[in-house]
Design a protein around this motif. Structure first.
Motif, PDB file in Angstrom:
ATOM      1  N   SER A 194       1.037  -1.262   0.087  1.00  0.00           N
ATOM      2  CA  SER A 194      -0.094   0.033   0.226  1.00  0.00           C
ATOM      3  C   SER A 194       0.804   1.227  -0.026  1.00  0.00           C
ATOM      4  O   SER A 194       2.054   1.052   0.519  1.00  0.00           O
ATOM      5  N   THR A 195       0.342   2.430  -0.370  1.00  0.00           N
ATOM      6  CA  THR A 195       1.116   3.696  -0.460  1.00  0.00           C
ATOM      7  C   THR A 195       1.456   3.971   0.999  1.00  0.00           C
ATOM      8  O   THR A 195       2.642   4.478   1.161  1.00  0.00           O
ATOM      9  N   ALA A 225       6.078   4.342   4.869  1.00  0.00           N
ATOM     10  CA  ALA A 225       6.762   4.281   6.044  1.00  0.00           C
ATOM     11  C   ALA A 225       8.180   3.708   5.850  1.00  0.00           C
ATOM     12  O   ALA A 225       9.137   3.975   6.487  1.00  0.00           O
ATOM     13  N   ARG A 226       8.130   2.563   4.993  1.00  0.00           N
ATOM     14  CA  ARG A 226       9.782   1.933   4.717  1.00  0.00           C
ATOM     15  C   ARG A 226      10.539   2.884   4.101  1.00  0.00           C
ATOM     16  O   ARG A 226      11.852   2.774   4.385  1.00  0.00           O
ATOM     17  N   ARG A 227      10.245   3.712   3.353  1.00  0.00           N
ATOM     18  CA  ARG A 227      11.009   4.921   2.618  1.00  0.00           C
ATOM     19  C   ARG A 227      11.409   5.869   3.739  1.00  0.00           C
ATOM     20  O   ARG A 227      12.667   6.169   3.703  1.00  0.00           O
ATOM     21  N   GLU A 228      10.642   6.126   4.622  1.00  0.00           N
ATOM     22  CA  GLU A 228      11.107   7.054   5.639  1.00  0.00           C
ATOM     23  C   GLU A 228      11.764   6.472   6.633  1.00  0.00           C
ATOM     24  O   GLU A 228      13.022   6.968   7.038  1.00  0.00           O
ATOM     25  N   ALA A 229      11.809   5.012   6.911  1.00  0.00           N
ATOM     26  CA  ALA A 229      12.712   4.225   7.750  1.00  0.00           C
ATOM     27  C   ALA A 229      14.211   4.118   7.184  1.00  0.00           C
ATOM     28  O   ALA A 229      15.202   4.191   7.699  1.00  0.00           O
ATOM     29  N   ALA A 230      14.109   4.070   5.691  1.00  0.00           N
ATOM     30  CA  ALA A 230      15.433   3.761   5.072  1.00  0.00           C
ATOM     31  C   ALA A 230      16.250   5.089   4.832  1.00  0.00           C
ATOM     32  O   ALA A 230      17.300   5.207   5.252  1.00  0.00           O
ATOM     33  N   ARG A 231      15.352   6.239   4.746  1.00  0.00           N
ATOM     34  CA  ARG A 231      16.068   7.536   4.977  1.00  0.00           C
ATOM     35  C   ARG A 231      16.876   7.694   6.284  1.00  0.00           C
ATOM     36  O   ARG A 231      17.866   8.144   6.439  1.00  0.00           O
ATOM     37  N   ALA A 232      15.963   7.366   7.158  1.00  0.00           N
ATOM     38  CA  ALA A 232      16.759   7.845   8.627  1.00  0.00           C
ATOM     39  C   ALA A 232      17.739   6.962   8.886  1.00  0.00           C
ATOM     40  O   ALA A 232      18.751   7.149   9.700  1.00  0.00           O
ATOM     41  N   GLY A 274      19.925   6.279   6.547  1.00  0.00           N
ATOM     42  CA  GLY A 274      20.975   6.482   5.687  1.00  0.00           C
ATOM     43  C   GLY A 274      20.936   5.594   4.511  1.00  0.00           C
ATOM     44  O   GLY A 274      22.166   5.626   3.966  1.00  0.00           O
ATOM     45  N   LYS A 275      19.867   4.753   4.182  1.00  0.00           N
ATOM     46  CA  LYS A 275      19.982   4.008   3.030  1.00  0.00           C
ATOM     47  C   LYS A 275      19.332   4.749   1.878  1.00  0.00           C
ATOM     48  O   LYS A 275      18.371   5.499   2.209  1.00  0.00           O
ATOM     49  N   PRO A 276      19.401   4.064   0.612  1.00  0.00           N
ATOM     50  CA  PRO A 276      18.645   4.566  -0.209  1.00  0.00           C
ATOM     51  C   PRO A 276      16.966   4.198  -0.292  1.00  0.00           C
ATOM     52  O   PRO A 276      16.723   3.352   0.487  1.00  0.00           O
ATOM     53  N   SER A 277      16.271   4.980  -0.841  1.00  0.00           N
ATOM     54  CA  SER A 277      14.928   4.940  -0.181  1.00  0.00           C
ATOM     55  C   SER A 277      13.847   4.432  -1.357  1.00  0.00           C
ATOM     56  O   SER A 277      12.653   4.569  -1.236  1.00  0.00           O
ATOM     57  N   GLY A 278      14.382   3.752  -2.201  1.00  0.00           N
ATOM     58  CA  GLY A 278      13.676   3.334  -3.435  1.00  0.00           C
ATOM     59  C   GLY A 278      12.802   2.141  -2.779  1.00  0.00           C
ATOM     60  O   GLY A 278      13.296   1.508  -1.761  1.00  0.00           O
ATOM     61  N   TYR A 279      12.349   1.415  -3.747  1.00  0.00           N
ATOM     62  CA  TYR A 279      11.323   0.052  -3.493  1.00  0.00           C
ATOM     63  C   TYR A 279      12.493  -0.938  -2.874  1.00  0.00           C
ATOM     64  O   TYR A 279      13.505  -1.385  -3.452  1.00  0.00           O
ATOM     65  N   ASP A 280      12.187  -1.648  -1.852  1.00  0.00           N
ATOM     66  CA  ASP A 280      12.988  -2.576  -1.030  1.00  0.00           C
ATOM     67  C   ASP A 280      12.887  -4.083  -1.626  1.00  0.00           C
ATOM     68  O   ASP A 280      13.233  -4.768  -1.052  1.00  0.00           O
ATOM     69  N   GLY A 281      11.890  -4.200  -2.428  1.00  0.00           N
ATOM     70  CA  GLY A 281      11.802  -5.563  -3.174  1.00  0.00           C
ATOM     71  C   GLY A 281      10.808  -6.669  -2.444  1.00  0.00           C
ATOM     72  O   GLY A 281      10.833  -7.608  -2.458  1.00  0.00           O
ATOM     73  N   LYS A 282       9.890  -5.898  -1.510  1.00  0.00           N
ATOM     74  CA  LYS A 282       9.092  -6.893  -0.586  1.00  0.00           C
ATOM     75  C   LYS A 282       8.484  -7.893  -1.241  1.00  0.00           C
ATOM     76  O   LYS A 282       8.417  -9.143  -0.794  1.00  0.00           O
ATOM     77  N   CYS A 283       7.931  -7.561  -2.355  1.00  0.00           N
ATOM     78  CA  CYS A 283       6.770  -8.312  -3.075  1.00  0.00           C
ATOM     79  C   CYS A 283       7.749  -9.191  -4.120  1.00  0.00           C
ATOM     80  O   CYS A 283       7.072  -9.818  -5.015  1.00  0.00           O
ATOM     81  N   ARG A 284       8.935  -9.071  -4.293  1.00  0.00           N
ATOM     82  CA  ARG A 284       9.677  -9.936  -5.271  1.00  0.00           C
ATOM     83  C   ARG A 284       9.453 -11.436  -5.432  1.00  0.00           C
ATOM     84  O   ARG A 284       9.317 -11.820  -6.203  1.00  0.00           O
ATOM     85  N   ALA A 285       9.325 -12.093  -4.195  1.00  0.00           N
ATOM     86  CA  ALA A 285       9.219 -13.424  -4.166  1.00  0.00           C
ATOM     87  C   ALA A 285       8.118 -13.668  -3.294  1.00  0.00           C
ATOM     88  O   ALA A 285       8.322 -14.473  -2.072  1.00  0.00           O
ATOM     89  N   LEU A 286       6.932 -13.407  -3.399  1.00  0.00           N
ATOM     90  CA  LEU A 286       5.966 -13.781  -2.347  1.00  0.00           C
ATOM     91  C   LEU A 286       5.446 -15.062  -2.544  1.00  0.00           C
ATOM     92  O   LEU A 286       5.454 -15.727  -3.592  1.00  0.00           O
ATOM     93  N   THR A 287       5.138 -15.770  -1.451  1.00  0.00           N
ATOM     94  CA  THR A 287       4.567 -17.230  -1.396  1.00  0.00           C
ATOM     95  C   THR A 287       3.294 -17.282  -1.851  1.00  0.00           C
ATOM     96  O   THR A 287       2.233 -16.046  -1.609  1.00  0.00           O
ATOM     97  N   PRO A 288       2.555 -18.278  -2.166  1.00  0.00           N
ATOM     98  CA  PRO A 288       1.293 -18.361  -2.702  1.00  0.00           C
ATOM     99  C   PRO A 288       0.270 -18.030  -1.634  1.00  0.00           C
ATOM    100  O   PRO A 288      -0.702 -17.314  -1.500  1.00  0.00           O
ATOM    101  N   GLU A 289       0.818 -18.262  -0.207  1.00  0.00           N
ATOM    102  CA  GLU A 289       0.017 -18.144   1.038  1.00  0.00           C
ATOM    103  C   GLU A 289      -0.103 -16.531   1.268  1.00  0.00           C
ATOM    104  O   GLU A 289      -1.178 -15.837   1.494  1.00  0.00           O
TER     105      GLU A 289
END
Length: 498
Positions: free
Chosen positions: A118-119, A124-131, A133-148
Motif C-alpha cells: 500500500s502507499t 513508512a519503509r522509505r522514511e525508515a530507509a532515509r532515517a 541513511g540508506k537508499p529509499s527506493g522500493y525494497d523488493g518486498k513483493c519480489r518473491a511472495l509465497t502463494p500464501e
C-alpha cells in the motif's frame, strides 16, 4: 524537407514523443528541434508519437496544439499523426491492448511481478530507509511472495500494481552527450509499469514503443537521465519475450534549460510558453535559431544561421552537457536579425496578422496598403518581433495620432510651439518627394531656435505620430503626406496654446 549531406547513416530512427498536456513549451521545442536536425542530418526518420495514456491530464485541444505548433515551426515528421507509417497507430491511447499483452508476457517470463504494497506501507519503509541513511527506493518486498502471502493480500482485497524486476548488477551505458555512466542496483530499484487499475505507465509504454518502432537514438531532456538504466533493462527483457528487434537505442540527454534565478525553466514560467512567441510575432526560423543555441552551436563566433545550415552541421556529440540559460533579450536580437534578412515582400506578408483586428486599433477601411508597403522597408530595419509593427505604423491609419502623455511631456518643452510653427513654415517650402529635403527643413527650423536636429525633431515626431520613438521621421512624414502632417502639427499647436 531539408535534405541531408552525403555519407550519413540512413538507418537512424529518432522519435519526438510529447504528452498532450497544456501548451507546448520551449524546452519541448528544443528537444523536437534536436531530434529533427539529427534525423535530417543523417537522412534518417523522425517518428512523431503522442504519449497520451494519462486520461486525467491529456486533452484533444493540447494534441491539436502540438500538431499545429510543429507545422508552424516547420519541423516535419516522417511517421506519425496525419501521415501514418508502418508502426501505426502513433497515439498510445490507441495501443492499450498491445501494452497489456506485453505486461502479461513480462510477468509470465519472470521479468515483472505483482506488488501489493500500500502507499502507506511504502511511505513508512522509505522514511525508515532515509532515517538509516540508506537508499529509499522500493525494497523488493513483493519480489518473491509465497502463494500464501498472495492469498492473504487478495483476502484483504488489495489490488496490485505490476513492477519490473531490475537486475542485481550495475548498468553501464555511453551517453552521447555525457560519456560513460554507471548506475548501481541500490540506486535503480524495481519500478512500477502498470497501475492498480490496469493502466500502463509511461515507464512501460515508452520503451515498448521504442522497441516496436525500431528507434535507434533517443535524444531527450536531462531530467529523464535517471530512468535510462531502467529502460535499458526493460529493452533486454522485451527482446527476451520477442518484442522488438533486440536493439537498445543510443541515448543522449540534452542539458537543462535554466530560467530566472538559476532555476530550471518550468512549464509554468511565462517565458516558457511557445504560444507567447507566436503571439508576439517571432519568426519560426528566428526562434529555432535561438533554441538551437541552448546546448549547441554552429561555430564559436556565429549565432545566426538557417535551419539548412544547422542540419548540415548538426552532430549530437557537439551538444554541451552544461545547463543552458534562456536569455529573452538574445532570443529577441536573433529574431530581429532574421526579420531583417527577409525579402521585403515576405516581411510584408509576415506582418499581415498584426495589421487587422484584434491587433490593429484603426478602422479596417482606414488601412492603406500602398502606404504600408511604402513604409515597410523602414519598419523592417526597426522591429524586434512582428507584433511591433502595429504601434510603428498606426500613425498612418488612425484619424489622430495616439495620445501618449509620457511622450508629450517629454517632447513638448517651453518654446516647442515656436519651434513647431517654424518647422511648419520650412516644411511648406520643402520637396515632399524627398525625405532629405524634409530633414533639411526641420534642421533649419532647429538652427533658427538654437536646437540641434535631435531636439528639433522631437516635437514634430510627437505631434505627428504621438510617440517619441518610431520609424525614421522624415520617411514617415513623406508617406503620411503634407496635408495630414500639417493637420497634426496644427492640432499640436492648438493643444500647446490652449
Amino acid at each position: 524537407m531539408v535534405s541531408a549531406p552525403n555519407g550519413t547513416d540512413p538507418g537512424v530512427r529518432v522519435r519526438f514523443c510529447p504528452s498532450p498536456t497544456g501548451n507546448p513549451h520551449v524546452g519541448l521545442v528544443r528537444t523536437a528541434l534536436f531530434n529533427w536536425a539529427f534525423a535530417r542530418h543523417n537522412k534518417g526518420t523522425l517518428v512523431f508519437r503522442i504519449e497520451d495514456t494519462d486520461a486525467a491530464r491529456d486533452s484533444e485541444e493540447s494534441y491539436q496544439q502540438l500538431l499545429d505548433s510543429m507545422r508552424w515551426l516547420g519541423l516535419d515528421w516522417d511517421e506519425g499523426p496525419e501521415i501514418g507509417g508502418p508502426h501505426a497507430p502513433y497515439r498510445q491511447s490507441q495501443r492499450m491492448e498491445l501494452y497489456q499483452d506485453v505486461a502479461r508476457k513480462l510477468i509470465n517470463a519472470g521479468h515483472a511481478y505483482f506488488c501489493y504494497c500500500s502507499t502507506e506501507e511504502l511511505d513508512a519503509r522509505r522514511e525508515a530507509a532515509r532515517a538509516a541513511g540508506k537508499p529509499s527506493g522500493y525494497d523488493g518486498k513483493c519480489r518473491a511472495l509465497t502463494p500464501e502471502e498472495v492469498a492473504a493480500f487478495k483476502a484483504e482485497e488489495r489490488t496490485p500494481i505490476v513492477r519490473f524486476r531490475m537486475p542485481d548488477e550495475p548498468i553501464t551505458f555511453t551517453d552521447l552527450v555525457r560519456g560513460e555512466l554507471t548506475f548501481t542496483p541500490e540506486n535503480v530499484p524495481d519500478y512500477g509499469i502498470v497501475r492498480a487499475n490496469g493502466a500502463p505507465l509511461y515507464t512501460l509504454v515508452n520503451p515498448v514503443d521504442d522497441a516496436l518502432m525500431e528507434i535507434t537514438h533517443v535524444l531527450r531532456g536531462e531530467d529523464l537521465l535517471s530512468s535510462t538504466p531502467r529502460q535499458i533493462a526493460l529493452y533486454k527483457a522485451l527482446a527476451d519475450i520477442g518484442v522488438g528487434n533486440g536493439t537498445i537505442p543510443a541515448f543522449g540527454h540534452l542539458p537543462y534549460v535554466m530560467g530566472e534565478g538559476n532555476k530550471k525553466l518550468s512549464k509554468r514560467d511565462p517565458q516558457a510558453s511557445l504560444n507567447l512567441y507566436r503571439e508576439r510575432g517571432f519568426l519560426p526560423e528566428g526562434l529555432l535559431n535561438y533554441l538551437s543555441l541552448l546546448g549547441w552551436s554552429l561555430a564559436e563566433d556565429r549565432d545566426i544561421f538557417s535551419m539548412e545550415e544547422m542540419v548540415a552541421a548538426f552532430d549530437v556529440a557537439d551538444v554541451n552537457a552544461n545547463p543552458a540559460r534562456f536569455d529573452l533579450k538574445k532570443a529577441e536580437a536573433i529574431n530581429a536579425t532574421h526579420l531583417r534578412q527577409l525579402d521585403v515582400a515576405d516581411f510584408i506578408a509576415a506582418c499581415e496578422p498584426w495589421l487587422k483586428a484584434p491587433y490593429a486599433p484603426w478602422r479596417p477601411e482606414a488601412f492603406d496598403r500602398a502606404a504600408f508597403e511604402e513604409i515597410a522597408p523602414h519598419a523592417q530595419t526597426r522591429l524586434t518581433v512582428l507584433s511591433d509593427i502595429t504601434d510603428n505604423v498606426d500613425f498612418l491609419f488612425l484619424d489622430e495620432p495616439v495620445r501618449d502623455e509620457a511622450s508629450w511631456n517629454k517632447a513638448m518643452k517651453e518654446g516647442s510651439d515656436a519651434l513647431l510653427r517654424t518647422a511648419r513654415e520650412k516644411l511648406a517650402d520643402a520637396d515632399w518627394s524627398s525625405p532629405e529635403s524634409l530633414k533639411e527643413a526641420v534642421l533649419a527650423a532647429g538652427e533658427q531656435h538654437g536646437l540641434k536636429l535631435g531636439k528639433a525633431q522631437a516635437p514634430v515626431r510627437v505631434a505627428v505620430t504621438g510617440r517619441t520613438v518610431g520609424l525614421p521621421l522624415f520617411e514617415s512624414l513623406q508617406v503620411l503626406g503634407k496635408d495630414r502632417t500639417f493637420t497634426r502639427i496644427d492640432a499640436a499647436l492648438a493643444r500647446l496654446t490652449a
